[in-house]
Design a protein around this motif. Structure first.
Motif, PDB file in Angstrom:
ATOM      1  N   UNK A  97     -63.159  27.375  16.312  1.00  0.00           N
ATOM      2  CA  UNK A  97     -64.156  26.946  17.283  1.00  0.00           C
ATOM      3  C   UNK A  97     -65.178  26.006  16.645  1.00  0.00           C
ATOM      4  N   UNK A  98     -65.845  25.237  17.482  1.00  0.00           N
ATOM      5  CA  UNK A  98     -66.898  24.323  17.026  1.00  0.00           C
ATOM      6  C   UNK A  98     -68.239  24.850  17.538  1.00  0.00           C
ATOM      7  N   UNK A  99     -69.216  25.051  16.655  1.00  0.00           N
ATOM      8  CA  UNK A  99     -70.512  25.585  17.087  1.00  0.00           C
ATOM      9  C   UNK A  99     -71.201  24.670  18.095  1.00  0.00           C
ATOM     10  N   UNK A 100     -71.685  25.273  19.182  1.00  0.00           N
ATOM     11  CA  UNK A 100     -72.489  24.577  20.187  1.00  0.00           C
ATOM     12  C   UNK A 100     -71.781  23.370  20.795  1.00  0.00           C
ATOM     13  N   UNK A 131     -56.649  23.703   4.093  1.00  0.00           N
ATOM     14  CA  UNK A 131     -57.754  24.132   4.928  1.00  0.00           C
ATOM     15  C   UNK A 131     -59.014  24.125   4.086  1.00  0.00           C
ATOM     16  N   UNK A 132     -60.192  24.070   4.737  1.00  0.00           N
ATOM     17  CA  UNK A 132     -61.431  23.930   3.992  1.00  0.00           C
ATOM     18  C   UNK A 132     -62.029  25.263   3.612  1.00  0.00           C
ATOM     19  N   UNK A 133     -62.578  25.283   2.412  1.00  0.00           N
ATOM     20  CA  UNK A 133     -63.361  26.434   1.950  1.00  0.00           C
ATOM     21  C   UNK A 133     -64.689  25.885   1.463  1.00  0.00           C
ATOM     22  N   UNK A 134     -65.789  26.404   1.984  1.00  0.00           N
ATOM     23  CA  UNK A 134     -67.099  25.858   1.608  1.00  0.00           C
ATOM     24  C   UNK A 134     -68.057  26.986   1.279  1.00  0.00           C
ATOM     25  N   UNK A 135     -68.790  26.829   0.199  1.00  0.00           N
ATOM     26  CA  UNK A 135     -69.819  27.785  -0.175  1.00  0.00           C
ATOM     27  C   UNK A 135     -70.962  27.008  -0.815  1.00  0.00           C
ATOM     28  N   UNK A 136     -72.154  27.155  -0.199  1.00  0.00           N
ATOM     29  CA  UNK A 136     -73.357  26.535  -0.766  1.00  0.00           C
ATOM     30  C   UNK A 136     -73.159  25.044  -1.040  1.00  0.00           C
ATOM     31  N   UNK A 137     -72.420  24.366  -0.174  1.00  0.00           N
ATOM     32  CA  UNK A 137     -72.246  22.941  -0.342  1.00  0.00           C
ATOM     33  C   UNK A 137     -71.116  22.567  -1.277  1.00  0.00           C
ATOM     34  N   UNK A 138     -70.550  23.540  -2.004  1.00  0.00           N
ATOM     35  CA  UNK A 138     -69.441  23.240  -2.897  1.00  0.00           C
ATOM     36  C   UNK A 138     -68.154  23.418  -2.108  1.00  0.00           C
ATOM     37  N   UNK A 139     -67.307  22.427  -2.128  1.00  0.00           N
ATOM     38  CA  UNK A 139     -66.109  22.464  -1.300  1.00  0.00           C
ATOM     39  C   UNK A 139     -64.872  22.359  -2.170  1.00  0.00           C
ATOM     40  N   UNK A 145     -65.160  15.734  18.308  1.00  0.00           N
ATOM     41  CA  UNK A 145     -64.778  14.531  17.547  1.00  0.00           C
ATOM     42  C   UNK A 145     -63.985  14.919  16.303  1.00  0.00           C
ATOM     43  N   UNK A 146     -63.165  14.009  15.838  1.00  0.00           N
ATOM     44  CA  UNK A 146     -62.398  14.252  14.619  1.00  0.00           C
ATOM     45  C   UNK A 146     -63.351  14.556  13.465  1.00  0.00           C
ATOM     46  N   UNK A 147     -63.028  15.578  12.719  1.00  0.00           N
ATOM     47  CA  UNK A 147     -63.856  15.945  11.578  1.00  0.00           C
ATOM     48  C   UNK A 147     -65.031  16.829  11.906  1.00  0.00           C
ATOM     49  N   UNK A 148     -65.162  17.270  13.165  1.00  0.00           N
ATOM     50  CA  UNK A 148     -66.269  18.161  13.533  1.00  0.00           C
ATOM     51  C   UNK A 148     -66.171  19.456  12.738  1.00  0.00           C
ATOM     52  N   UNK A 149     -67.300  19.926  12.266  1.00  0.00           N
ATOM     53  CA  UNK A 149     -67.305  21.121  11.432  1.00  0.00           C
ATOM     54  C   UNK A 149     -67.026  22.353  12.272  1.00  0.00           C
ATOM     55  N   UNK A 150     -66.083  23.152  11.819  1.00  0.00           N
ATOM     56  CA  UNK A 150     -65.723  24.363  12.547  1.00  0.00           C
ATOM     57  C   UNK A 150     -66.689  25.510  12.212  1.00  0.00           C
ATOM     58  N   UNK A 151     -66.662  26.525  13.051  1.00  0.00           N
ATOM     59  CA  UNK A 151     -67.629  27.617  12.939  1.00  0.00           C
ATOM     60  C   UNK A 151     -67.373  28.462  11.699  1.00  0.00           C
ATOM     61  N   UNK A 152     -68.453  28.861  11.064  1.00  0.00           N
ATOM     62  CA  UNK A 152     -68.396  29.800   9.956  1.00  0.00           C
ATOM     63  C   UNK A 152     -67.883  31.143  10.475  1.00  0.00           C
ATOM     64  N   UNK A 153     -66.997  31.775   9.719  1.00  0.00           N
ATOM     65  CA  UNK A 153     -66.528  33.102  10.085  1.00  0.00           C
ATOM     66  C   UNK A 153     -67.533  34.149   9.595  1.00  0.00           C
TER      67      UNK A 153
END
Length: 494
Positions: free
Chosen positions: A226-229, A5-13, A182-190
């Motif tokens: 969820x996907x934002x908007x 699963x993805x973890x992202x902070x300040x652009x660092x993944x 779409x595939x790869x759509x960014x999911x909502x920040x918790x």
């Protein structure tokens, strides 16, 4: 196979592996440091190649980890690596230089190896105890979209501030049935719309709970399902509406897994941040409103404050239902216009939010059903109300809280519809929130239903109740609810 699963902070993944809850880079540091510990105990011929390979891998992976960011859970691993590295490498260097190599006796080396191994083990244990939340995949037929709105009630002054011109403002997060992303759509920040907001809220929650902030540093890195908007689903008709109020000091996102599950089954969920009550509320203009709620140590004073807060929340819930009704009528030129069925609305909440939901239902008969998630009723003037109620509680009795069940039973007995109290075995107060996803699995804290068991059960019981009361779905509701715990049915007195 490990699923990442993805973890992202300040652009660092980095990628977080749900099993050990370590990224591949963190796992390489752990594995190489462990190999350095083990190398001391290998046959002499095997020591040099293992030490060289493990040492190079340890230095390179630890260096790169320093570039992308080090979580606190990995510091014991790095400490163990720093401790073992010179003891493993120095004898090898001395041997290659032709200098005599003196190795410590095994009974001298053993305590050091055990200490290093203990430090290395502490990292995965800490990562397992305080993981980056991995949200369960919703089971409904709809994808889920989400967005955040902010509404101000022009008719209500903000009683928490001295400014007479200040009006009550709430921040509301919506989860709704959406078109497939779409595939790869960014999911909502918790926890927030942005990483910065998520970290602000996480720090505030830690302060409110009396925890060091670093313990929850993985929580704002999480992404929900969820996907934002996302565009609203084109089918599904009009969506019944579910309003949610969090616990005392809680925040709108505290039941995200529950909200996403309901939205995937065709509901619009609107969860509120209550400024000056929620741990922290980040407003649209960037201001952060911190909680003013704090225990005074005096039971009577704290009870009076809880009653006042629940009353404000009940008014917030009625106001948000009014705004959702206007949104459905197209007042804000919103994509959800014409898709909300506010005539089929439920009011729900956890803890103090559950108390506010019961209060709101008594005041506002536009709400057609109530779900109280382990909330002690606070309404000072309980009176008969027509809505059916589902109250989910932990296994609580006179020994733990002698007031709770008599008070809740008395309120449910006032209902003129059939009400249900479901006692969930193995549940704790936080079982009915997202907390089991990221707090240590201590039964007294989050219950004993596992990481996802509590959120899934809470959502399943809620869905069964809402489908029966709002959608009039056929089926045996008492039998369904009884499958989740000990059910008590309160039927109206003729």
């Amino acid at each position: 196979m490990w699923r990442c699963g993805r973890r992202a902070e300040d652009g660092r993944v980095t990628e977080i592996v749900p099993g050990p809850q370590l990224s591949p880079l963190e796992f390489l540091v752990l594995l190489s440091a462990l190999a350095l510990v083990v190398a001391r105990w290998l046959p002499p011929a095997a020591r040099p190649p293992v030490t060289v390979a493990a040492g190079v891998l340890c230095v390179l992976s630890a260096g790169w980890l320093g570039v992308v960011g080090v979580r606190w859970q990995v510091w014991p691993v790095l400490a163990g690596a720093v401790l073992v590295l010179p003891f493993a490498v120095v004898p090898l260097v001395r041997g290659r230089a032709g200098r005599p190599v003196r190795r410590a006796r095994w009974w001298v080396a053993l305590p050091g190896s055990v200490a290093c191994a203990g430090l290395l083990a502490a990292g995965p244990v800490a990562a397992w105890a305080f993981p980056v939340p991995d949200f369960p995949v919703p089971t409904g037929r709809f994808a889920v979209g989400t967005r955040v709105v902010q509404w101000t009630d022009p008719d209500r002054p903000e009683t928490a501030t001295p400014d007479p011109a200040d009006r009550r403002t709430v921040v509301v997060q919506l989860w709704y049935p959406a078109q497939e992303a779409p595939a790869g759509a960014r999911r909502a920040q918790y926890l927030g719309r942005t990483g910065s907001e998520a970290r602000t809220v996480s720090a505030a929650l830690a302060r409110y709970a009396g925890l060091p902030g670093f313990l929850l540093d993985g929580v704002p890195a999480a992404r929900s399902r969820a996907v934002p908007d996302a565009p609203v689903a084109s089918d599904g008709g009009r969506f019944p509406v579910v309003l949610f109020s969090p616990g005392l000091g809680g925040v709108r996102t505290q039941n995200t897994a529950w909200a996403e599950e309901l939205a995937s089954h065709g509901y619009l969920v609107a969860a509120l941040d209550h400024p000056y009550d929620s741990a922290a509320v980040v407003l649209a203009d960037g201001r952060t409103v911190d909680t003013l709620v704090a225990s005074t140590g005096d039971d009577a004073t704290d009870e009076a404050r809880a009653v006042a807060t629940a009353g404000v929340r009940a008014a917030d819930l009625g106001f948000v239902l009014t705004r959702l009704d206007g949104l459905d009528r197209g007042e804000d030129d919103d994509p959800l216009a014409g898709r909300l069925d506010t005539g089929r609305a439920a009011v729900t909440g956890h803890s103090l939010g559950g108390a506010a939901a019961l209060w709101a239902a008594r005041q506002d008969h536009r709400f057609a059903a109530v779900v109280d998630l382990d909330g002690y009723p606070r309404d000072p003037d309980p009176r008969p109300f027509p809505q059916p109620v589902l109250a989910l509680t932990q296994d609580i009795g006179p020994a733990t809280d002698p007031r709770y069940l008599p008070r809740l039973t008395g309120v449910l007995a006032l209902g003129t519809a059939t009400d249900y109290r479901l006692t969930v075995p193995g549940a704790a107060h936080l079982t009915f929130t997202d907390a089991p996803l990221y707090l240590p699995p201590v039964p007294s804290l989050v219950g004993s239903l596992g990481r996802t068991g509590g959120p899934r059960l809470t959502a399943a019981a809620t869905l069964a109740f809402l489908d029966a009361t709002l959608r009039h779905a056929p089926g045996d509701l008492p039998a369904t609810l009884a499958s989740y715990g000990e059910l008590t049915v309160h039927r109206p007195t003729p």
